[in-house]
Design an enzyme around this catalytic site. Structure first.
Site, PDB file in Angstrom:
ATOM      1  N   ASP A  92      43.965  33.296  43.293  1.00  0.00           N
ATOM      2  CA  ASP A  92      43.700  33.685  41.895  1.00  0.00           C
ATOM      3  C   ASP A  92      43.079  32.487  41.185  1.00  0.00           C
ATOM      4  O   ASP A  92      42.945  31.401  41.787  1.00  0.00           O
ATOM      5  CB  ASP A  92      45.011  34.118  41.193  1.00  0.00           C
ATOM      6  CG  ASP A  92      44.782  35.133  40.077  1.00  0.00           C
ATOM      7  OD1 ASP A  92      43.990  34.835  39.152  1.00  0.00           O
ATOM      8  OD2 ASP A  92      45.392  36.217  40.112  1.00  0.00           O
ATOM      9  N   GLY A 127      40.976  29.661  43.008  1.00  0.00           N
ATOM     10  CA  GLY A 127      39.533  29.870  43.113  1.00  0.00           C
ATOM     11  C   GLY A 127      39.105  31.124  42.390  1.00  0.00           C
ATOM     12  O   GLY A 127      39.950  31.873  41.878  1.00  0.00           O
ATOM     13  N   PHE A 173      36.949  34.673  42.849  1.00  0.00           N
ATOM     14  CA  PHE A 173      36.310  35.560  43.840  1.00  0.00           C
ATOM     15  C   PHE A 173      34.866  35.885  43.456  1.00  0.00           C
ATOM     16  O   PHE A 173      34.127  36.443  44.259  1.00  0.00           O
ATOM     17  CB  PHE A 173      37.141  36.820  44.106  1.00  0.00           C
ATOM     18  CG  PHE A 173      37.600  37.614  42.903  1.00  0.00           C
ATOM     19  CD1 PHE A 173      36.709  38.128  41.975  1.00  0.00           C
ATOM     20  CD2 PHE A 173      38.956  37.898  42.749  1.00  0.00           C
ATOM     21  CE1 PHE A 173      37.139  38.884  40.895  1.00  0.00           C
ATOM     22  CE2 PHE A 173      39.409  38.658  41.659  1.00  0.00           C
ATOM     23  CZ  PHE A 173      38.494  39.147  40.734  1.00  0.00           C
ATOM     24  N   HIS A 215      38.632  48.019  40.189  1.00  0.00           N
ATOM     25  CA  HIS A 215      38.332  48.864  39.012  1.00  0.00           C
ATOM     26  C   HIS A 215      37.952  48.058  37.761  1.00  0.00           C
ATOM     27  O   HIS A 215      37.480  48.628  36.791  1.00  0.00           O
ATOM     28  CB  HIS A 215      39.457  49.876  38.735  1.00  0.00           C
ATOM     29  CG  HIS A 215      40.675  49.351  38.063  1.00  0.00           C
ATOM     30  ND1 HIS A 215      41.608  50.190  37.487  1.00  0.00           N
ATOM     31  CD2 HIS A 215      41.148  48.095  37.885  1.00  0.00           C
ATOM     32  CE1 HIS A 215      42.587  49.460  36.975  1.00  0.00           C
ATOM     33  NE2 HIS A 215      42.341  48.196  37.215  1.00  0.00           N
TER      34      HIS A 215
HETATM   35  C1  LIG Z   1      44.533  43.465  36.750  1.00  0.00           C
HETATM   36  S1  LIG Z   1      45.246  42.027  37.461  1.00  0.00           S
HETATM   37  C2  LIG Z   1      45.851  42.623  39.023  1.00  0.00           C
HETATM   38  C3  LIG Z   1      47.031  41.840  39.504  1.00  0.00           C
HETATM   39  C4  LIG Z   1      47.690  42.308  40.798  1.00  0.00           C
HETATM   40  N1  LIG Z   1      46.779  42.299  41.912  1.00  0.00           N
HETATM   41  C5  LIG Z   1      48.297  43.672  40.631  1.00  0.00           C
HETATM   42  O1  LIG Z   1      47.813  44.651  41.217  1.00  0.00           O
HETATM   43  O2  LIG Z   1      49.285  43.763  39.898  1.00  0.00           O
HETATM   44  C6  LIG Z   1      43.761  41.125  37.936  1.00  0.00           C
HETATM   45  C7  LIG Z   1      44.049  39.755  38.567  1.00  0.00           C
HETATM   46  O3  LIG Z   1      42.792  39.204  39.017  1.00  0.00           O
HETATM   47  C8  LIG Z   1      42.721  37.851  38.620  1.00  0.00           C
HETATM   48  N2  LIG Z   1      41.317  37.453  38.473  1.00  0.00           N
HETATM   49  C9  LIG Z   1      40.448  37.796  37.480  1.00  0.00           C
HETATM   50  N3  LIG Z   1      39.250  37.253  37.703  1.00  0.00           N
HETATM   51  C10 LIG Z   1      39.352  36.537  38.846  1.00  0.00           C
HETATM   52  C11 LIG Z   1      38.443  35.760  39.600  1.00  0.00           C
HETATM   53  N4  LIG Z   1      37.175  35.602  39.198  1.00  0.00           N
HETATM   54  N5  LIG Z   1      38.874  35.175  40.756  1.00  0.00           N
HETATM   55  C12 LIG Z   1      40.178  35.333  41.160  1.00  0.00           C
HETATM   56  N6  LIG Z   1      41.084  36.075  40.503  1.00  0.00           N
HETATM   57  C13 LIG Z   1      40.683  36.662  39.347  1.00  0.00           C
HETATM   58  C14 LIG Z   1      43.499  37.812  37.305  1.00  0.00           C
HETATM   59  O4  LIG Z   1      43.923  36.478  36.988  1.00  0.00           O
HETATM   60  C15 LIG Z   1      44.650  38.757  37.603  1.00  0.00           C
HETATM   61  O5  LIG Z   1      45.735  38.096  38.228  1.00  0.00           O
END
Ligand SMILES: C[S@@+](CC[C@H](N)C(=O)[O-])C[C@H]1O[C@@H](n2cnc3c(N)ncnc32)[C@H](O)[C@@H]1O
Length: 204
Positions: A67, A93, A95, A113
């Protein structure tokens, strides 16, 4: 995003995600054939409840939560509270900017989504690149049924994502399987988890 500069607000958001996802996380931890695999990376891990439940139910699994760097201390506190700090680690990092950590299983819950079709496809390709042959990619959220007539929660969630994000939307199992096939996955299947949530599994 402003929330990443405020640790207390960020923790509240990530805790709320654990609340939304916990039932499905338990289902994935118990339903998926983990005995075939050794390592797993949860991409966009938040507090890390998914990788925590997988590691608790499957003691042979070595887990990584990936994350943004600001999430690290919140992930580590949750792992410690669940007494699995030795078996799960945090990898910082983005994604959007870099390759995903390599593992036998790549997990993405409530990630695709949030993003446009172009970024969805890029993330599916990155998951493919992170896996060995035979590795598995698990995508889960409120996957819409293929004829878009049943999963009202998934359809409303899609509307919500259109409002909350610049170009995110929810999608059907057939849509996701199509992106997986395009990226090179040889086999895909959709399995129901709990309530409106299903997982789409791609095998490389
Ligand atoms: C909607 S939450 C989903 C969390 C978890 N996977 C769940 O299903 O409960 C989105 C997650 O993606 C992470 N995130 C957002 N942009 C990101 C990026 N560019 N690289 C890595 N993680 C990211 C956010 O910090 C957050 O923890």
């Amino acid at each position: 995003m402003a929330i990443y500069a405020e640790p207390a607000r960020l923790k509240e958001f990530l805790k709320a995600m654990t609340g939304v996802s916990h039932g499905a996380n338990l289902a994935i931890a118990h339903k998926f054939p983990w005995s075939k695999y050794r390592t797993a990376v949860d991409v966009g891990t938040a507090q890390g409840d998914l990788i925590t439940q997988v590691a608790l139910a499957n003691p042979h699994i070595e887990g990584t939560g990936f994350d943004l760097p600001e999430v690290g201390p919140i992930f580590e506190e949750y792992a410690e509270a669940n007494r699995i700090s030795g078996r799960v680690k945090f990898s910082p990092g983005s994604f959007l900017e870099q390759a995903l950590p390599k593992a036998d299983v790549v997990l993405m819950g409530h990630i695709l989504h949030d993003w446009s079709l172009e970024i969805k496809r890029m993330l599916v390709r990155k998951a493919y690149e992170a896996l060995p042959n035979g590795g598995a990619y698990i995508v889960y959220e409120s996957i819409i049924d293929d004829d878009r007539s049943d999963n009202a929660f998934g359809l409303l969630m899609s509307l919500n994502m259109l409002i909350e994000t610049s170009d995110g939307f929810d999608y059907t199992g057939a849509d996701c399987s199509g992106w997986m096939k395009e990226a090179g996955f040889r086999e895909t299947r959709v399995e129901h988890l709990i309530g409106p949530d299903s997982m789409v599994i791609g095998i490389k």
